[in-house]
Design a protein around this motif. Structure first.
Motif, mmCIF file in Angstrom:
data_model
loop_
_atom_site.group_PDB
_atom_site.id
_atom_site.type_symbol
_atom_site.label_atom_id
_atom_site.label_comp_id
_atom_site.label_asym_id
_atom_site.label_seq_id
_atom_site.Cartn_x
_atom_site.Cartn_y
_atom_site.Cartn_z
ATOM 1 N N LEU A 208 0.713 -1.039 -0.087
ATOM 2 C CA LEU A 208 -0.190 -0.035 -0.069
ATOM 3 C C LEU A 208 0.779 1.164 0.053
ATOM 4 C CD1 LEU A 208 -3.001 -0.831 2.467
ATOM 5 C CD2 LEU A 208 -2.979 -0.944 -0.123
ATOM 6 N N VAL A 209 2.030 1.188 0.643
ATOM 7 C CA VAL A 209 3.024 2.288 0.418
ATOM 8 C C VAL A 209 3.147 2.606 -1.101
ATOM 9 C CG1 VAL A 209 5.269 2.957 0.661
ATOM 10 C CG2 VAL A 209 3.976 1.788 2.536
ATOM 11 N N LEU A 210 3.433 1.616 -1.767
ATOM 12 C CA LEU A 210 3.356 1.883 -3.362
ATOM 13 C C LEU A 210 2.106 2.561 -3.778
ATOM 14 C CD1 LEU A 210 5.483 -1.067 -4.567
ATOM 15 C CD2 LEU A 210 6.613 1.123 -3.942
ATOM 16 N N TRP A 211 1.010 2.022 -3.224
ATOM 17 C CA TRP A 211 -0.304 2.821 -3.971
ATOM 18 C C TRP A 211 -0.527 4.178 -3.800
ATOM 19 C CZ3 TRP A 211 -5.108 2.851 -0.994
ATOM 20 C CH2 TRP A 211 -6.181 3.061 -1.723
ATOM 21 N N ARG A 212 -0.232 4.459 -2.251
ATOM 22 C CA ARG A 212 -0.602 5.960 -1.887
ATOM 23 C C ARG A 212 0.452 6.856 -2.448
ATOM 24 N NH1 ARG A 212 -4.818 6.293 1.719
ATOM 25 N NH2 ARG A 212 -4.526 8.440 1.130
ATOM 26 N N ARG A 213 -0.041 8.239 -2.577
ATOM 27 C CA ARG A 213 0.958 9.167 -2.850
ATOM 28 C C ARG A 213 0.907 10.183 -1.862
ATOM 29 N NH1 ARG A 213 0.504 10.613 -9.225
ATOM 30 N NH2 ARG A 213 1.065 8.726 -10.313
ATOM 31 N N ASP A 214 -0.111 10.186 -1.001
ATOM 32 C CA ASP A 214 -0.245 11.189 0.172
ATOM 33 C C ASP A 214 1.006 10.890 1.146
ATOM 34 O OD1 ASP A 214 -1.757 13.258 1.991
ATOM 35 O OD2 ASP A 214 -1.720 11.692 3.037
ATOM 36 N N LEU A 215 1.986 11.827 1.516
ATOM 37 C CA LEU A 215 3.110 11.383 2.326
ATOM 38 C C LEU A 215 2.578 10.943 3.861
ATOM 39 C CD1 LEU A 215 5.515 13.764 1.041
ATOM 40 C CD2 LEU A 215 5.351 11.552 0.528
ATOM 41 N N ALA A 216 1.437 11.797 4.303
ATOM 42 C CA ALA A 216 0.933 11.490 5.643
ATOM 43 C C ALA A 216 0.580 9.972 5.687
ATOM 44 C CB ALA A 216 -0.075 12.358 6.070
ATOM 45 N N ALA A 217 -0.221 9.468 4.612
ATOM 46 C CA ALA A 217 -0.873 8.230 4.560
ATOM 47 C C ALA A 217 0.366 7.320 4.541
ATOM 48 C CB ALA A 217 -1.738 8.079 3.335
ATOM 49 N N ILE A 218 1.416 7.530 3.924
ATOM 50 C CA ILE A 218 2.563 6.553 3.813
ATOM 51 C C ILE A 218 3.175 6.487 5.016
ATOM 52 C CG2 ILE A 218 4.782 6.545 2.740
ATOM 53 C CD1 ILE A 218 3.929 7.690 0.183
ATOM 54 N N VAL A 219 3.183 7.466 5.848
ATOM 55 C CA VAL A 219 3.912 7.459 7.380
ATOM 56 C C VAL A 219 3.055 6.456 8.234
ATOM 57 C CG1 VAL A 219 4.513 8.887 9.326
ATOM 58 C CG2 VAL A 219 5.176 9.547 7.025
ATOM 59 N N ARG A 220 1.707 6.766 7.851
ATOM 60 C CA ARG A 220 0.644 5.774 8.421
ATOM 61 C C ARG A 220 0.799 4.252 8.408
ATOM 62 N NH1 ARG A 220 -2.985 10.430 8.013
ATOM 63 N NH2 ARG A 220 -3.738 9.315 6.066
ATOM 64 N N LEU A 221 1.086 4.218 7.052
ATOM 65 C CA LEU A 221 1.165 2.647 6.514
ATOM 66 C C LEU A 221 2.365 2.097 7.316
ATOM 67 C CD1 LEU A 221 -0.022 2.961 2.904
ATOM 68 C CD2 LEU A 221 -1.205 1.847 4.561
ATOM 69 N N PHE A 222 3.599 2.813 7.138
ATOM 70 C CA PHE A 222 4.554 2.483 7.786
ATOM 71 C C PHE A 222 4.590 2.140 9.416
ATOM 72 C CE2 PHE A 222 8.386 3.544 10.293
ATOM 73 C CZ PHE A 222 9.247 2.682 10.051
ATOM 74 N N ALA A 223 3.793 2.971 10.015
ATOM 75 C CA ALA A 223 3.503 2.938 11.482
ATOM 76 C C ALA A 223 2.696 1.402 11.669
ATOM 77 C CB ALA A 223 2.640 3.726 11.878
ATOM 78 N N VAL A 224 1.826 1.014 10.548
ATOM 79 C CA VAL A 224 1.172 -0.295 10.692
ATOM 80 C C VAL A 224 1.984 -1.226 10.433
ATOM 81 C CG1 VAL A 224 -0.606 -1.443 9.357
ATOM 82 C CG2 VAL A 224 -1.098 0.743 9.880
#
Length: 227
Positions: free
Chosen positions: A23-39
């Motif tokens: 999903l990190v590759l799917w999202r472009r929003d940086l805040a969402a990418i950080v949330r996915l990294f936390a997950v």
């Protein structure tokens, strides 16, 4: 913990671990990418905890707690601070909080992620054949995350996206280490974690400096320095 429950929990943790990376590759929003990294950090901590509980190893369980706190709480918090310092808190209108022009588009990135998973399964077949345990069967998942991290590292243009790609690689390597061994020594994992923390702190400072100097965190802009 009985064997069936162990396998189910291990599969669940590995599934969440891999899905967050994709999903990190799917999202472009940086805040969402950080949330996915936390997950993904939480999933990694859960994966190590499942291994520790199954083996009855208190040291591995302690490492799982430390990994979860570092990779699901502390590092994401530092990344959010870096995002705010780089102008990402300004909102979507400014474009600073989005990976607007990745070198590979989202659809192609997802196809590449699927191909990387196939490569990981092919490469790790000898490992699985040597030790056909549930943990060994999960090694391809961890290697897939390593490859996805490298892919994000070389195809994303924002500094923060590349930092997350580096951290995905580290998460994958950590997962491989725990899945293929009886446990990583506390001093080794502690040293690696401190190195990662230091790297993120340095990259946080660099991101803020890049923003201050160039008004953006697109690393392609640094090519102008060669002129």
């Amino acid at each position: 913990m009985n064997h069936t429950l162990y396998v189910q929990l291990l599969d669940l943790a590995c599934g969440a671990f891999l899905l967050a990376g994709v999903l990190v590759l799917w999202r472009r929003d940086l805040a969402a990418i950080v949330r996915l990294f936390a997950v993904q950090g939480a999933a990694l901590g859960a994966l190590v905890a499942v291994l520790g509980v199954h083996k009855g190893d208190a040291e591995v369980i302690g490492l799982a707690v430390g990994i979860g706190l570092l990779r699901a709480v502390l590092l994401p918090w530092l990344l959010r601070r870096a995002l705010a310092a780089s102008g990402g808190a300004a909102g979507p209108a400014g474009g600073a909080n989005r990976e607007s022009k990745p070198l590979v588009n989202v659809a192609t990135s997802l196809v590449v992620a699927a191909l990387l998973a196939l490569v990981a399964y092919a490469v790790t077949r000898p490992v699985v054949a040597l030790d056909p345990s549930p943990a060994a069967h999960a090694v391809p998942v961890a290697l897939t995350v390593v490859l996805i991290g490298f892919f994000a590292l070389v195809t994303r243009r924002r500094a923060l996206s590349q930092v997350v790609g580096f951290l995905l690689v580290d998460n994958g390597i950590t997962a491989v280490a725990f899945l293929t061994t009886s446990g990583v020594p506390l001093i080794v994992e502690g040293g690696v974690s401190l190195d990662v923390l230091l790297a993120v702190l340095v990259l946080q400072v660099l991101t803020a400096r890049i923003r201050a100097a160039f008004g953006d965190t697109d690393l392609d802009d640094l090519r102008e320095l060669r002129d």
